[in-house]
Enzyme design. Sequence first.
Site, PDB file in Angstrom:
ATOM      1  N   ASP A 124       0.840  -1.193   0.000  1.00 44.97           N
ATOM      2  CA  ASP A 124       0.000   0.000   0.000  1.00 44.97           C
ATOM      3  C   ASP A 124       0.876   1.244   0.000  1.00 44.97           C
ATOM      4  OD1 ASP A 124      -2.494   1.254  -0.046  1.00 44.97           O
ATOM      5  OD2 ASP A 124      -2.460   1.568   2.117  1.00 44.97           O
ATOM      6  N   HIS A 131      -4.014  14.002   0.799  1.00 45.03           N
ATOM      7  CA  HIS A 131      -4.089  13.089   1.942  1.00 45.03           C
ATOM      8  C   HIS A 131      -2.821  13.204   2.784  1.00 45.03           C
ATOM      9  CE1 HIS A 131      -4.931   9.559   4.368  1.00 45.03           C
ATOM     10  NE2 HIS A 131      -3.802   8.999   3.982  1.00 45.03           N
ATOM     11  N   ARG A 140       0.950  15.149  15.437  1.00 50.14           N
ATOM     12  CA  ARG A 140       1.257  15.884  16.661  1.00 50.14           C
ATOM     13  C   ARG A 140       2.002  17.189  16.389  1.00 50.14           C
ATOM     14  NH1 ARG A 140       2.899  11.626  20.998  1.00 50.14           N
ATOM     15  NH2 ARG A 140       1.157  10.606  19.979  1.00 50.14           N
ATOM     16  N   GLU A 196     -10.301   3.960   3.693  1.00 51.23           N
ATOM     17  CA  GLU A 196      -9.472   4.759   2.797  1.00 51.23           C
ATOM     18  C   GLU A 196      -9.893   4.467   1.364  1.00 51.23           C
ATOM     19  OE1 GLU A 196      -5.304   4.035   3.775  1.00 51.23           O
ATOM     20  OE2 GLU A 196      -5.410   5.573   5.338  1.00 51.23           O
ATOM     21  N   ASP A 228      -8.924   0.418   2.099  1.00 49.66           N
ATOM     22  CA  ASP A 228      -7.907  -0.001   3.066  1.00 49.66           C
ATOM     23  C   ASP A 228      -8.408   0.369   4.466  1.00 49.66           C
ATOM     24  OD1 ASP A 228      -5.465  -0.651   4.250  1.00 49.66           O
ATOM     25  OD2 ASP A 228      -4.598   1.313   3.824  1.00 49.66           O
ATOM     26  N   ARG A 232      -7.404   3.862  13.417  1.00 52.03           N
ATOM     27  CA  ARG A 232      -6.499   4.998  13.630  1.00 52.03           C
ATOM     28  C   ARG A 232      -5.859   5.024  15.019  1.00 52.03           C
ATOM     29  NH1 ARG A 232      -5.463   5.847   8.511  1.00 52.03           N
ATOM     30  NH2 ARG A 232      -7.291   6.447   7.312  1.00 52.03           N
ATOM     31  N   GLN A 235      -3.188   2.415  15.011  1.00 52.24           N
ATOM     32  CA  GLN A 235      -2.114   2.906  14.130  1.00 52.24           C
ATOM     33  C   GLN A 235      -1.243   3.947  14.841  1.00 52.24           C
ATOM     34  OE1 GLN A 235      -3.677   4.468  10.443  1.00 52.24           O
ATOM     35  NE2 GLN A 235      -1.679   4.911   9.566  1.00 52.24           N
ATOM     36  N   THR A 252      -8.762  -5.619   3.756  1.00 51.79           N
ATOM     37  CA  THR A 252      -8.710  -4.665   2.648  1.00 51.79           C
ATOM     38  C   THR A 252      -9.730  -5.168   1.640  1.00 51.79           C
ATOM     39  OG1 THR A 252      -6.374  -4.206   3.014  1.00 51.79           O
ATOM     40  CG2 THR A 252      -7.263  -3.652   0.843  1.00 51.79           C
ATOM     41  N   THR A 344      -4.601   6.841  -0.163  1.00 55.46           N
ATOM     42  CA  THR A 344      -5.896   7.502  -0.068  1.00 55.46           C
ATOM     43  C   THR A 344      -5.980   8.663  -1.051  1.00 55.46           C
ATOM     44  OG1 THR A 344      -5.896   6.924   2.255  1.00 55.46           O
ATOM     45  CG2 THR A 344      -7.499   8.581   1.554  1.00 55.46           C
ATOM     46  N   GLU A 358      -9.719  12.480   7.852  1.00 53.87           N
ATOM     47  CA  GLU A 358      -9.614  13.822   7.267  1.00 53.87           C
ATOM     48  C   GLU A 358     -10.951  14.559   7.338  1.00 53.87           C
ATOM     49  OE1 GLU A 358      -7.173  13.527   3.388  1.00 53.87           O
ATOM     50  OE2 GLU A 358      -7.631  11.474   3.998  1.00 53.87           O
TER      51      GLU A 358
HETATM   52 MN    MN Z   1      -3.981   2.991   2.540  1.00 50.56          MN
END
Ligand code: MN
Length: 415
Positions: A124, A131, A140, A196, A228, A232, A235, A252, A344, A358
């Site tokens: 990927d 994106h 951050r 995504e 995908d 979050r 992740q 996926t 994305t 987003e």
């Molecule tokens: Mn992706």
Amino acid sequence: MPLLKSWVAGANRSDGPFPLNNLPCGVFSHGDAPPRCGMAIGDFVLDVTALEEEGLLSLGGPLLDVPYWNDLMEAGPAVWADLRRQVTALLREGSSKRFLMEDHLIPLSKVTLHLPFVVAEFTDFFSGRHHAANVAALSRSGDGALPANWQHMPVGYNGRASSVVVSGTPVRRPWGQIRSADGTPRFAPTGRFDMELELGAVVGTASDGPVTVAEADAMIFGYVLLNDWSARDIQAWESQPLGPFQAKATATTISPWIVMAAALHPFRTTGQPREVPLLPHLQEPGPMHHDIALEVALTPADGPETVICRTTSRELTYSAAQQIAHHTTSGCPMSVGDLLGSGTISGAGRESCGSLLELSRGGKEPFAIAGAARSFIEDHDTLTLRGQALGDGYQIGFGQCTGQVIPALKDPYTR
Ligand code: MN
């Protein structure tokens, strides 16, 4: 290129996904019969396995006697073109073979669609500029600056072929390690499950060693829509310092039809303008992106669908050919059936965000859907990706790429 007229019902509509110009490749089953290869035409699937058995298609040896397209792909671009030429002749208006073909058309409404190819490996990428900038702005440090390498290479990670599923497969909310407010992790179902919007490129011929962008382009058999799914919160905790791991290993989803590269050729276009020239080995010799209109719809369990994103694949900065070329620079071999996610695909505005991360500004600004609001995916929500290239009096459609999120297990270790 104008519409190629067919004798098949539904194939000559200007707004249908499967005109004769398309001929996408899928795997279907009908009744109790085992899965076999088919091509979508109008409101039907054409049983090309049967055509080959009966000698109506001649491809130089049995290539479609298996429930996947890998054998046909491996035969190479000349055979891909021959297949399209032969099937086009059989289905064209006025074909003398029509009476031999009609028994091999099965209504799409009566078939079950399966994964169209054996996925060898899944990689990927992260090739959408908006994106990448949006994610940078939500991180951050938060200044929205692209990573220093982004302008120079298609950034990617190696994913899991084992978790690729066909459209319609339910997706269970995963458990994982999530950082708590005090900085310690807990093990819990994801609270920030996301999607995504991507295109997937299907590698049709193998390579061993570095390939040029032009060589890579010739290796691509076709394209699918790709979701995908991404957790979050998992992740954010796990990607320090390596890339996504369990956050993107649940599933996926891909659309059930591989739209062959040849069908998309009339829609070739250049990608986004570059601010920095690429190193020579990644430069494109010509337009290798496609102009494909894309949208995402969210449908809650008890509500109507809301289209939450409209964008286009022109928003990508790196083409699949550039991704393959970059992938092989190390000497990494590519295999028949490799799947590459584009990354994305978001546009510039909020209405064109290809992920909920987003769209909801990291969960801080919930967005409206009919009768409700969302920050991330809730249980029983269905996410549907759609895409079509808009031609002169016809469309090249992909079929839906859809999946419903079902609740997490109460305890993933209870058997
Ligand atoms: Mn992706």
